[in-house]
Design a protein around this motif. Structure first.
Motif, short mmCIF file in Angstrom:
data_model
loop_
_atom_site.label_atom_id
_atom_site.label_comp_id
_atom_site.label_asym_id
_atom_site.label_seq_id
_atom_site.Cartn_x
_atom_site.Cartn_y
_atom_site.Cartn_z
N VAL A 170 0.84 -1.21 0.00
CA VAL A 170 0.00 0.00 0.00
C VAL A 170 0.87 1.26 0.00
CG1 VAL A 170 -1.66 1.34 1.35
CG2 VAL A 170 -1.95 -1.14 1.10
N VAL A 171 1.92 1.24 0.83
CA VAL A 171 2.81 2.41 0.91
C VAL A 171 3.50 2.65 -0.44
CG1 VAL A 171 4.90 3.32 1.99
CG2 VAL A 171 3.15 2.21 3.39
N ARG A 172 4.01 1.58 -1.05
CA ARG A 172 4.67 1.72 -2.35
C ARG A 172 3.70 2.26 -3.39
NH1 ARG A 172 10.11 1.96 -1.86
NH2 ARG A 172 10.94 0.16 -0.73
N GLY A 173 2.45 1.79 -3.33
CA GLY A 173 1.47 2.28 -4.28
C GLY A 173 1.21 3.76 -4.11
N VAL B 182 4.41 1.58 -8.56
CA VAL B 182 3.33 0.62 -8.80
C VAL B 182 3.88 -0.79 -8.97
CG1 VAL B 182 1.47 0.00 -10.36
CG2 VAL B 182 1.86 2.39 -9.76
N LYS B 183 4.98 -0.95 -9.68
CA LYS B 183 5.55 -2.27 -9.93
C LYS B 183 5.92 -2.95 -8.61
CE LYS B 183 9.21 -4.64 -12.46
NZ LYS B 183 10.35 -4.49 -13.39
N GLN B 184 6.62 -2.22 -7.74
CA GLN B 184 7.00 -2.78 -6.46
C GLN B 184 5.76 -3.06 -5.59
OE1 GLN B 184 9.87 -3.83 -5.68
NE2 GLN B 184 9.71 -4.23 -3.48
N ALA B 185 4.78 -2.16 -5.67
CA ALA B 185 3.56 -2.36 -4.90
C ALA B 185 2.85 -3.64 -5.33
CB ALA B 185 2.64 -1.15 -5.07
N GLN C 71 -7.60 -12.85 1.90
CA GLN C 71 -7.50 -12.73 0.45
C GLN C 71 -8.48 -11.70 -0.08
OE1 GLN C 71 -7.04 -16.58 -1.80
NE2 GLN C 71 -7.35 -17.46 0.23
N GLY C 72 -9.69 -11.68 0.48
CA GLY C 72 -10.69 -10.71 0.05
C GLY C 72 -10.22 -9.28 0.29
N GLN C 73 -9.65 -9.03 1.48
CA GLN C 73 -9.14 -7.69 1.80
C GLN C 73 -8.00 -7.31 0.86
OE1 GLN C 73 -8.08 -7.10 5.90
NE2 GLN C 73 -6.83 -5.32 5.49
N LEU C 74 -7.12 -8.28 0.58
CA LEU C 74 -5.98 -7.98 -0.27
C LEU C 74 -6.41 -7.74 -1.71
CD1 LEU C 74 -2.98 -7.63 -0.01
CD2 LEU C 74 -2.68 -10.03 -0.58
N LEU C 75 -7.39 -8.47 -2.18
CA LEU C 75 -7.91 -8.20 -3.53
C LEU C 75 -8.49 -6.79 -3.60
CD1 LEU C 75 -9.62 -11.63 -4.30
CD2 LEU C 75 -7.59 -10.68 -5.40
N GLY C 76 -9.09 -6.35 -2.50
CA GLY C 76 -9.55 -4.96 -2.44
C GLY C 76 -8.38 -3.99 -2.54
N ARG C 77 -7.24 -4.31 -1.92
CA ARG C 77 -6.04 -3.47 -2.03
C ARG C 77 -5.57 -3.38 -3.48
NH1 ARG C 77 -5.39 -0.44 2.60
NH2 ARG C 77 -5.03 -1.76 4.45
N VAL C 78 -5.59 -4.52 -4.17
CA VAL C 78 -5.19 -4.51 -5.58
C VAL C 78 -6.16 -3.66 -6.39
CG1 VAL C 78 -4.81 -5.95 -7.62
CG2 VAL C 78 -4.14 -6.79 -5.36
N GLY C 79 -7.47 -3.78 -6.07
CA GLY C 79 -8.45 -2.93 -6.74
C GLY C 79 -8.17 -1.46 -6.52
N ASP C 80 -7.76 -1.10 -5.29
CA ASP C 80 -7.42 0.29 -4.98
C ASP C 80 -6.23 0.76 -5.81
OD1 ASP C 80 -7.71 2.68 -3.06
OD2 ASP C 80 -5.59 2.11 -2.83
#
Length: 845
Positions: A117-120, A125-128, A148-157
């Motif tokens: 999240v911090v890298r994003g 973006v690549k490192q994130a 996994q659901g929470q992390l998929l939300g992070r990827v969506g963000d």
């Protein structure tokens, strides 16, 4: 012990428990949780450096290190929510290393998520994406569906920040599908999905999701998240032209984003959410501009310009200011703002292009890794299923190894093992009973109704026996029609007699087998231990003696063992043992009785007949030992030896070259073996004997035991070229349709029909007529007729007149040893045809 939060006097276990509580409060009060974790840190025996940790006060063990890792990931998540990316990264990296060393994969995944999240946010973006991918891989391996659901939300963000809205939509939806309803983390993903839907113009669904998230935030006391929801609603209302509602939501977002407590600002020098205030100010300014309130618009957009901390938001502010200056009549300022807007947008697009290129590589790697993880998951599932199937197979194989396949009862080996154990554990003064049960006339039932009905009868009687005994007793099946029961811990020997009588009553009840009603009877023999014996073998032997007495006295009764049991049965058992020894050690012999063509008495072949010269009892006739061999299944070994020896002798006498045959009797048990035809083929090939030289003699009852199996076996023998004869025709259940449908080449008339074939007999006419009918019937079916038991010249002449094809009997030739039987061969035989020894050797068995 002090109860104030963060007190260093807390016990270590209480600190760990407090961390678990604080885990649930991060979204509601991140600043307070951050401060309390920092206060708890000194008591956790810190062994790793942290921005807020003093020197450790003791050498930590694994549990203390785990508590440190938990605290560090809590600090990192709080810092992310408070907008302090530097502190979040420091805490997360330290916690990640510690969690990795301790094998705490769940904590490691959470720390990687924070780093991603911090890298994003920092634009890497690549490192994130790489960090989020690693976190997702760990969560997938752990089977952590909510994680996994929470992390998929992070990827969506992350994708939303790159304005990859269709892809962001997919990840948000995928994450939401794995999260429980009405939870704070679920509400956070709903907000992100609402933002994405807003960008795609799906305002109705965006408002619905925002309303759901708002209810969770207000119920759970989540001001930061509620500020984002209020902002999103303000943006949607503004897009729909609902200016008053948009203004209210924006003002609420501003109020929620402002620090509620002074101490929050002291924890970290950062706003609670670094995007909400500027965006809310822009909404207020834009709404005023659309409404025509230029003064309010200038004030609001000026405030937004001060708070805008991202190029996209500042570009949006510049666009609104350009329209404001145009309405104020200041074209120069309008043009300047417009140019700045375009420059900001160009810079933003260039940065997005660069970030998207880096993201593409990580997306490909993520997809590959996702598929690998899915394959690994499938392999684990397959291995788990295979292991489960293996366990079930082992249990089933163990059961099959210890239980009878037809009835499910204990087999002989398992029963004897349990019986020995029961004898060893028998308490003083207690008794143990052993009952042997044998179904009366099962062979008759099989012959009359078929083996399927016989098997159903056996299965039903086995069920009755199981239900008749106590749970601790054991029922086994020793052979086709013989059962055995072990009754443990009897109070007195008299109990066993009462059990045996009750069993007789239950077993003789009528039994419906398919469409047949069978009324079975059973004979029982029983013994009591230790009175009748102290080992299983002796008890079994004496129970069998009692069973023999029950059958000898008329069957359908229960007999207890007595010390004076029949010496005849004792002798019979000894004879069975001697027979076993004789078969194994080659003490049996074959005699050969000539068969002659009618008329003329020309030799047509021999019938091989087994003889037993007992070393002590002399020559024992076949009718005494063949039945014993069948009961003990020794008939299989005996039958194989007879066939092999007869073929060997036929080859030695060169019967094929002389146009003669060798007939061999086949037992029912031998005929029913699945490898019977194959064994015949191997024997013929071994001795180089043409198949047509061999004649196999079968009885009617054998064929009727299993008609379908008989037809198949007889067809295979015919295809092999072996001749098959129906032996003892007319003495059993004769069936003309069966005789017509099966490939018999010879029909042998039993000797009992020739006894009255004499002019001096009162039954002469009937006997002559009956034989004539059988001869005509056989000839009509293209079968040759052989008469057995010819003992007088008169019988011989009459058979010739009836058209009988062949005959054998004492008047023509007695069964003779090989040396004497060779004299019946046609003269002119070479020296090589002299007879050889015919005794079976162990190697031939």
């Amino acid at each position: 012990m002090s109860t104030s939060q963060g007190s260093p006097t807390w016990l270590r276990a209480d600190r760990v428990a407090r961390l678990e509580v604080l885990e649930t409060q991060i979204l509601a009060r991140p600043a307070e949780v951050y401060a309390e974790v920092l206060a708890l840190w000194p008591g956790l025996s810190a062994a790793v450096p942290s921005p807020a940790s003093p020197a450790p006060d003791s050498c930590p063990g694994p549990s203390e290190l785990a508590a440190q890792a938990t605290a560090l990931q809590l600090l990192s998540r709080c810092a992310v929510l408070l907008g302090e990316d530097g502190a979040a990264a420091n805490h997360a990296e330290t916690g990640r290393r510690l969690a990795h060393d301790l094998g705490l994969r769940s904590l490691e995944a959470r720390c990687l998520e924070v780093l991603g999240v911090v890298r994003g946010r920092q634009g890497d973006v690549k490192q994130a994406a790489w960090l989020l991918r690693r976190s997702l891989y760990l969560l997938h391996a752990l089977g952590d569906t909510p994680g996994q659901g929470q992390l998929l939300g992070r990827v969506g963000d992350l994708l939303e920040r790159l304005e990859e809205y269709p892809q962001a939509l997919l990840f948000y939806r995928a994450g939401l599908a794995q999260l429980p309803a009405a939870r704070p983390v679920t509400a956070a993903v709903q907000v992100g999905l609402a933002r994405t839907l807003h960008q795609l113009g799906e305002y109705a669904e965006s408002q619905e999701l925002a309303a759901q998230a708002l209810a969770v935030c207000q119920e759970g006391g989540l001001p930061q998240l509620e500020a984002q929801v209020q902002l999103q609603q303000a943006l949607t209302q503004l897009a729909l032209g609902e200016l008053d509602a948009s203004r209210r939501h924006a003002e609420q977002a501003q109020a929620l984003a402002a620090p509620r407590h002074a101490e929050q600002a002291q924890v970290l020098a950062a706003p609670l959410d670094h995007t909400v205030p500027g965006a809310a100010a822009w909404v207020l300014g834009e709404a005023a501009l659309v409404r025509g309130d230029l003064a309010q618009a200038r004030e609001g957009l000026g405030r937004a310009e001060e708070l805008a901390n991202t190029p996209p938001l500042l570009a949006r502010v510049r666009g609104s200011q350009s329209r404001l200056y145009e309405q104020l009549g200041d074209p120069a300022q309008a043009l300047r703002c417009l140019r700045e807007q375009r420059e900001l947008e160009q810079q933003h697009r260039a940065r997005l292009a660069e970030q998207r290129a880096g993201l593409l590589t990580e997306q490909i790697r993520y997809e590959v890794l996702r598929r690998e993880a899915e394959l690994q998951r499938k392999r684990r599932n397959e291995r788990a299923r295979a292991a489960s199937a293996l366990r079930e197979t082992r249990v089933e194989l163990s059961r099959q190894a210890s239980h009878d396949q037809l009835t499910g009862l204990a087999n002989r080996s398992f029963f004897y093992t349990r019986a020995r154990q029961a004898l060893d554990l028998l308490a003083p003064g207690r008794s143990l009973g052993l009952i042997v049960a044998d179904i009366d006339h099962l062979k008759v039932i099989n012959d009359r109704f078929g083996y399927a009905v016989g098997d159903q009868l056996i299965t039903e009687l086995a069920r009755r026996l199981r239900e008749a005994v106590r749970p601790g007793d054991l029922v086994g099946r020793l052979s086709g029609d013989e059962f055995v029961m072990l009754l443990s811990d009897l109070a007195s020997p008299g109990d066993l007699r009462r059990v045996a009588e009750r069993l007789l009553q239950q077993l003789r009840e009528p039994c419906v087998c398919g469409t047949e009603l069978v009324v079975p009877t059973v004979s029982l023999g029983y013994v009591v231990a230790p009175q009748d014996g102290g080992d299983v073998e002796l008890l079994q032997k004496r129970a069998d003696l009692a069973l023999f007495q029950a059958k000898a006295q008329g069957r359908n009764m229960a007999v207890a063992f007595a010390g004076d049991m029949s010496a005849e049965e004792q002798e019979r058992r000894q004879l069975r043992q001697d027979l076993h020894h004789a078969v194994r050690h080659g003490q049996l012999q074959l005699h050969y009785q000539g068969m002659f063509l009618l008329p003329g008495q020309r030799l047509s072949g021999f019938e091989a007949l087994v003889r037993w010269p007992h070393p002590e009892r002399g020559l024992i006739p076949p009718d005494r030992f063949i039945a014993l061999a069948e009961e003990s299944r020794l008939i299989l070994d005996l039958g194989r030896w007879v066939l092999n020896e007869a073929c060997r002798q036929a080859r030695a006498w060169q019967l094929p070259e002389r146009g003669l045959t060798m007939a061999v009797n086949v037992s029912a048990l031998q005929f029913e073996q699945s490898d019977f035809v194959a064994g015949v083929r191997v024997c013929l090939e071994q001795h180089g004997l043409p198949p047509h030289t061999l004649v196999l003699e079968l009885t009617e009852s054998m064929v009727h035991r299993d008609p379908r199996l008989s037809k198949q076996t007889l067809r295979e023998l015919k295809a092999l070229g072996v001749q098959v004869a129906m032996d003892d025709f007319g003495t059993g259940y004769s069936s003309l349709s069966m005789l017509k449908s099966l490939p018999f080449g010879l029909l042998k008339i039993d000797r009992e029909f020739l006894q009255d074939l004499s002019s001096a007999s009162e039954q002469f006419a009937a006997s002559q007529q009956f034989i004539e009918v059988m001869v005509r019937l056989a000839h009509n079916l293209q079968m040759r007729v052989v008469a057995e038991g010819v003992e007088t010249a008169e019988q011989y002449d009459l058979l010739c007149g009836m058209g009988c094809d062949e005959a054998q009997g004492y008047w023509l030739a007695r069964p003779l040893p090989p040396a004497e039987a060779a004299a019946l061969l046609p003269t002119g035989a070479p020296d090589s045809l002299r007879p050889e020894s015919s005794g079976p050797s162990p190697s031939e068995n």
